[in-house]
Design a protein around this motif. Structure first.
Motif, PDB file in Angstrom:
ATOM      1  N   THR A 119       0.830  -1.200   0.000  1.00  0.00           N
ATOM      2  CA  THR A 119       0.000   0.000   0.000  1.00  0.00           C
ATOM      3  C   THR A 119       0.868   1.256   0.000  1.00  0.00           C
ATOM      4  OG1 THR A 119      -0.130   0.042   2.406  1.00  0.00           O
ATOM      5  CG2 THR A 119      -1.860  -1.155   1.232  1.00  0.00           C
ATOM      6  N   PHE A 120       0.268   2.345  -0.427  1.00  0.00           N
ATOM      7  CA  PHE A 120       0.928   3.644  -0.363  1.00  0.00           C
ATOM      8  C   PHE A 120      -0.121   4.712  -0.119  1.00  0.00           C
ATOM      9  CE2 PHE A 120      -0.386   3.554  -4.778  1.00  0.00           C
ATOM     10  CZ  PHE A 120      -0.755   4.866  -5.042  1.00  0.00           C
ATOM     11  N   LEU A 121       0.339   5.853   0.359  1.00  0.00           N
ATOM     12  CA  LEU A 121      -0.492   7.037   0.507  1.00  0.00           C
ATOM     13  C   LEU A 121       0.304   8.200  -0.056  1.00  0.00           C
ATOM     14  CD1 LEU A 121      -3.050   8.416   1.693  1.00  0.00           C
ATOM     15  CD2 LEU A 121      -1.746   8.732   3.812  1.00  0.00           C
ATOM     16  N   SER A 128       0.044  26.107 -10.610  1.00  0.00           N
ATOM     17  CA  SER A 128       0.621  26.419 -11.906  1.00  0.00           C
ATOM     18  C   SER A 128       1.088  25.106 -12.545  1.00  0.00           C
ATOM     19  CB  SER A 128       1.743  27.437 -11.739  1.00  0.00           C
ATOM     20  OG  SER A 128       2.180  27.901 -12.975  1.00  0.00           O
ATOM     21  N   ASP A 129       2.339  25.041 -12.967  1.00  0.00           N
ATOM     22  CA  ASP A 129       2.853  23.807 -13.576  1.00  0.00           C
ATOM     23  C   ASP A 129       3.729  23.014 -12.606  1.00  0.00           C
ATOM     24  OD1 ASP A 129       4.946  25.595 -13.526  1.00  0.00           O
ATOM     25  OD2 ASP A 129       5.692  25.108 -15.519  1.00  0.00           O
ATOM     26  N   GLU A 130       3.693  23.355 -11.332  1.00  0.00           N
ATOM     27  CA  GLU A 130       4.503  22.694 -10.311  1.00  0.00           C
ATOM     28  C   GLU A 130       3.659  21.732  -9.489  1.00  0.00           C
ATOM     29  OE1 GLU A 130       7.868  23.251  -9.385  1.00  0.00           O
ATOM     30  OE2 GLU A 130       8.049  24.402 -11.232  1.00  0.00           O
ATOM     31  N   SER A 131       4.281  20.643  -9.036  1.00  0.00           N
ATOM     32  CA  SER A 131       3.644  19.722  -8.101  1.00  0.00           C
ATOM     33  C   SER A 131       4.588  19.462  -6.947  1.00  0.00           C
ATOM     34  CB  SER A 131       3.312  18.392  -8.774  1.00  0.00           C
ATOM     35  OG  SER A 131       2.226  18.539  -9.633  1.00  0.00           O
ATOM     36  N   HIS A 132       4.016  19.298  -5.777  1.00  0.00           N
ATOM     37  CA  HIS A 132       4.772  19.005  -4.562  1.00  0.00           C
ATOM     38  C   HIS A 132       4.168  17.733  -3.991  1.00  0.00           C
ATOM     39  CE1 HIS A 132       6.418  22.995  -5.052  1.00  0.00           C
ATOM     40  NE2 HIS A 132       5.169  23.382  -5.292  1.00  0.00           N
ATOM     41  N   VAL A 133       5.009  16.725  -3.767  1.00  0.00           N
ATOM     42  CA  VAL A 133       4.511  15.394  -3.456  1.00  0.00           C
ATOM     43  C   VAL A 133       5.021  14.912  -2.107  1.00  0.00           C
ATOM     44  CG1 VAL A 133       4.456  12.994  -4.241  1.00  0.00           C
ATOM     45  CG2 VAL A 133       4.456  14.850  -5.922  1.00  0.00           C
ATOM     46  N   ALA A 134       4.089  14.382  -1.322  1.00  0.00           N
ATOM     47  CA  ALA A 134       4.417  13.654  -0.094  1.00  0.00           C
ATOM     48  C   ALA A 134       4.022  12.204  -0.344  1.00  0.00           C
ATOM     49  CB  ALA A 134       3.644  14.225   1.093  1.00  0.00           C
ATOM     50  N   LEU A 135       4.893  11.275   0.044  1.00  0.00           N
ATOM     51  CA  LEU A 135       4.679   9.867  -0.266  1.00  0.00           C
ATOM     52  C   LEU A 135       4.966   9.015   0.960  1.00  0.00           C
ATOM     53  CD1 LEU A 135       4.253   7.635  -2.441  1.00  0.00           C
ATOM     54  CD2 LEU A 135       6.722   7.763  -2.857  1.00  0.00           C
ATOM     55  N   ALA A 136       4.054   8.104   1.265  1.00  0.00           N
ATOM     56  CA  ALA A 136       4.243   7.156   2.363  1.00  0.00           C
ATOM     57  C   ALA A 136       4.139   5.745   1.809  1.00  0.00           C
ATOM     58  CB  ALA A 136       3.200   7.376   3.451  1.00  0.00           C
ATOM     59  N   LEU A 137       5.228   4.992   1.903  1.00  0.00           N
ATOM     60  CA  LEU A 137       5.214   3.598   1.477  1.00  0.00           C
ATOM     61  C   LEU A 137       5.136   2.665   2.683  1.00  0.00           C
ATOM     62  CD1 LEU A 137       7.909   3.634  -1.374  1.00  0.00           C
ATOM     63  CD2 LEU A 137       5.417   3.844  -1.564  1.00  0.00           C
ATOM     64  N   GLU A 138       5.276   3.226   3.860  1.00  0.00           N
ATOM     65  CA  GLU A 138       5.235   2.430   5.088  1.00  0.00           C
ATOM     66  C   GLU A 138       4.187   3.024   6.022  1.00  0.00           C
ATOM     67  OE1 GLU A 138       9.301   2.313   6.476  1.00  0.00           O
ATOM     68  OE2 GLU A 138      10.001   1.814   4.463  1.00  0.00           O
ATOM     69  N   ASP A 139       3.568   2.168   6.827  1.00  0.00           N
ATOM     70  CA  ASP A 139       2.471   2.603   7.699  1.00  0.00           C
ATOM     71  C   ASP A 139       2.870   3.723   8.647  1.00  0.00           C
ATOM     72  OD1 ASP A 139       0.722   0.857   6.507  1.00  0.00           O
ATOM     73  OD2 ASP A 139       0.895  -0.682   8.065  1.00  0.00           O
ATOM     74  N   ASP A 140       4.101   3.707   9.171  1.00  0.00           N
ATOM     75  CA  ASP A 140       4.510   4.742  10.132  1.00  0.00           C
ATOM     76  C   ASP A 140       4.701   6.107   9.490  1.00  0.00           C
ATOM     77  OD1 ASP A 140       6.891   3.992   8.801  1.00  0.00           O
ATOM     78  OD2 ASP A 140       8.122   4.359  10.573  1.00  0.00           O
ATOM     79  N   ARG A 142       2.381   7.355   7.302  1.00  0.00           N
ATOM     80  CA  ARG A 142       1.043   7.851   6.971  1.00  0.00           C
ATOM     81  C   ARG A 142       0.544   8.988   7.868  1.00  0.00           C
ATOM     82  NH1 ARG A 142      -2.810   4.734   4.061  1.00  0.00           N
ATOM     83  NH2 ARG A 142      -1.732   3.356   2.628  1.00  0.00           N
ATOM     84  N   PRO A 143       0.765   8.934   9.185  1.00  0.00           N
ATOM     85  CA  PRO A 143       0.205   9.997  10.036  1.00  0.00           C
ATOM     86  C   PRO A 143       0.665  11.404   9.669  1.00  0.00           C
ATOM     87  CG  PRO A 143       0.852   8.127  11.388  1.00  0.00           C
ATOM     88  CD  PRO A 143       1.367   7.860   9.998  1.00  0.00           C
ATOM     89  N   SER A 144       1.909  11.569   9.251  1.00  0.00           N
ATOM     90  CA  SER A 144       2.363  12.922   8.914  1.00  0.00           C
ATOM     91  C   SER A 144       1.717  13.417   7.626  1.00  0.00           C
ATOM     92  CB  SER A 144       3.889  13.004   8.851  1.00  0.00           C
ATOM     93  OG  SER A 144       4.412  12.157   7.860  1.00  0.00           O
ATOM     94  N   ILE A 145       1.433  12.521   6.686  1.00  0.00           N
ATOM     95  CA  ILE A 145       0.717  12.937   5.474  1.00  0.00           C
ATOM     96  C   ILE A 145      -0.726  13.295   5.819  1.00  0.00           C
ATOM     97  CG2 ILE A 145      -0.219  12.175   3.245  1.00  0.00           C
ATOM     98  CD1 ILE A 145       2.363  10.749   2.711  1.00  0.00           C
ATOM     99  N   THR A 146      -1.330  12.508   6.677  1.00  0.00           N
ATOM    100  CA  THR A 146      -2.701  12.790   7.100  1.00  0.00           C
ATOM    101  C   THR A 146      -2.786  14.141   7.809  1.00  0.00           C
ATOM    102  OG1 THR A 146      -3.134  10.418   7.287  1.00  0.00           O
ATOM    103  CG2 THR A 146      -4.642  11.900   8.451  1.00  0.00           C
ATOM    104  N   ALA A 147      -1.827  14.412   8.690  1.00  0.00           N
ATOM    105  CA  ALA A 147      -1.803  15.701   9.403  1.00  0.00           C
ATOM    106  C   ALA A 147      -1.567  16.857   8.429  1.00  0.00           C
ATOM    107  CB  ALA A 147      -0.723  15.681  10.482  1.00  0.00           C
ATOM    108  N   LEU A 148      -0.625  16.685   7.508  1.00  0.00           N
ATOM    109  CA  LEU A 148      -0.330  17.717   6.510  1.00  0.00           C
ATOM    110  C   LEU A 148      -1.571  18.001   5.662  1.00  0.00           C
ATOM    111  CD1 LEU A 148       2.177  19.352   5.484  1.00  0.00           C
ATOM    112  CD2 LEU A 148       2.487  17.554   3.789  1.00  0.00           C
ATOM    113  N   THR A 149      -2.256  16.959   5.239  1.00  0.00           N
ATOM    114  CA  THR A 149      -3.479  17.112   4.449  1.00  0.00           C
ATOM    115  C   THR A 149      -4.537  17.874   5.233  1.00  0.00           C
ATOM    116  OG1 THR A 149      -3.004  15.038   3.288  1.00  0.00           O
ATOM    117  CG2 THR A 149      -5.264  15.882   3.161  1.00  0.00           C
ATOM    118  N   GLY A 150      -4.713  17.506   6.495  1.00  0.00           N
ATOM    119  CA  GLY A 150      -5.709  18.178   7.329  1.00  0.00           C
ATOM    120  C   GLY A 150      -5.450  19.660   7.480  1.00  0.00           C
ATOM    121  N   VAL A 151      -4.197  20.021   7.696  1.00  0.00           N
ATOM    122  CA  VAL A 151      -3.824  21.437   7.842  1.00  0.00           C
ATOM    123  C   VAL A 151      -4.086  22.182   6.538  1.00  0.00           C
ATOM    124  CG1 VAL A 151      -1.834  22.984   8.086  1.00  0.00           C
ATOM    125  CG2 VAL A 151      -2.176  21.121   9.720  1.00  0.00           C
ATOM    126  N   ILE A 152      -3.683  21.600   5.426  1.00  0.00           N
ATOM    127  CA  ILE A 152      -3.860  22.260   4.127  1.00  0.00           C
ATOM    128  C   ILE A 152      -5.347  22.436   3.802  1.00  0.00           C
ATOM    129  CG2 ILE A 152      -3.558  21.913   1.629  1.00  0.00           C
ATOM    130  CD1 ILE A 152      -0.750  20.706   2.414  1.00  0.00           C
TER     131      ILE A 152
END
Length: 160
Positions: A119-121, A128-140, A142-152
């Motif tokens: 799994t991944f998240l 514009s034409d830029e993308s900024h990517v956060a990637l989680a390949l391991e369960d530990d 995931r929480p920082s991506i979830t928190a980052l998403t919530g704040v954004i």
């Protein structure tokens, strides 16, 4: 004068960020911790951090730019995307409200090294034409991506 509570919170979050960077740097022996810490501190310049994610694995599209990247959202609602390489540090800054698109993908990928489906998240932030990517390949991771998403989302798409 600033009360001690925000200063304490800022130190706690910075220490969490540095611990995560230190953990990721175990995979990059040629990148000194001091190099990364100095550049990150110079970049955010004592801004309070609301959320962050350090990519342990370099996302697609960053391969030629560095070893790994970290995304930071500050209390002023700005996104910093810092890319770190052996002798390279660069960052992009964009106001969270200026993001054109927020895409979260919770999926699976075929790990060719282990012949397993894993799994991944991911969080892709576009402007514009830029993308900024956060990637989680391991369960530990995931929480920082979830928190980052919530704040954004709280800044960009508030539910009033």
């Amino acid at each position: 004068m600033e009360s001690s509570e925000p200063i304490l919170r800022r130190k706690i979050v910075e220490n969490e960020l540095l611990a995560r960077v230190k953990d990721v740097l175990k995979n990059y022996k040629d990148i000194p911790l001091d190099f990364v810490v100095e550049h990150v501190r110079d970049t955010i310049q004592k801004r309070a951090i609301k959320a962050f994610h350090v990519n342990k694995h370099i996302p697609q599209g960053y391969e030629d730019q560095g070893a790994f990247n970290l995304l930071i959202v500050t209390a002023g609602n700005h996104l910093f995307d810092c890319v770190v390489g052996e002798e390279y540090f660069r960052y992009d800054v964009v106001a969270v409200k200026a993001l054109d698109k927020v895409q979260v993908m919770d999926g699976q990928w075929e790990n060719k090294d282990t012949n397993k489906t894993e799994t991944f998240l991911s969080l892709r932030l576009s402007h514009s034409d830029e993308s900024h990517v956060a990637l989680a390949l391991e369960d530990d991771e995931r929480p920082s991506i979830t928190a980052l998403t919530g704040v954004i989302l709280a800044v960009r798409n508030p539910e009033n």
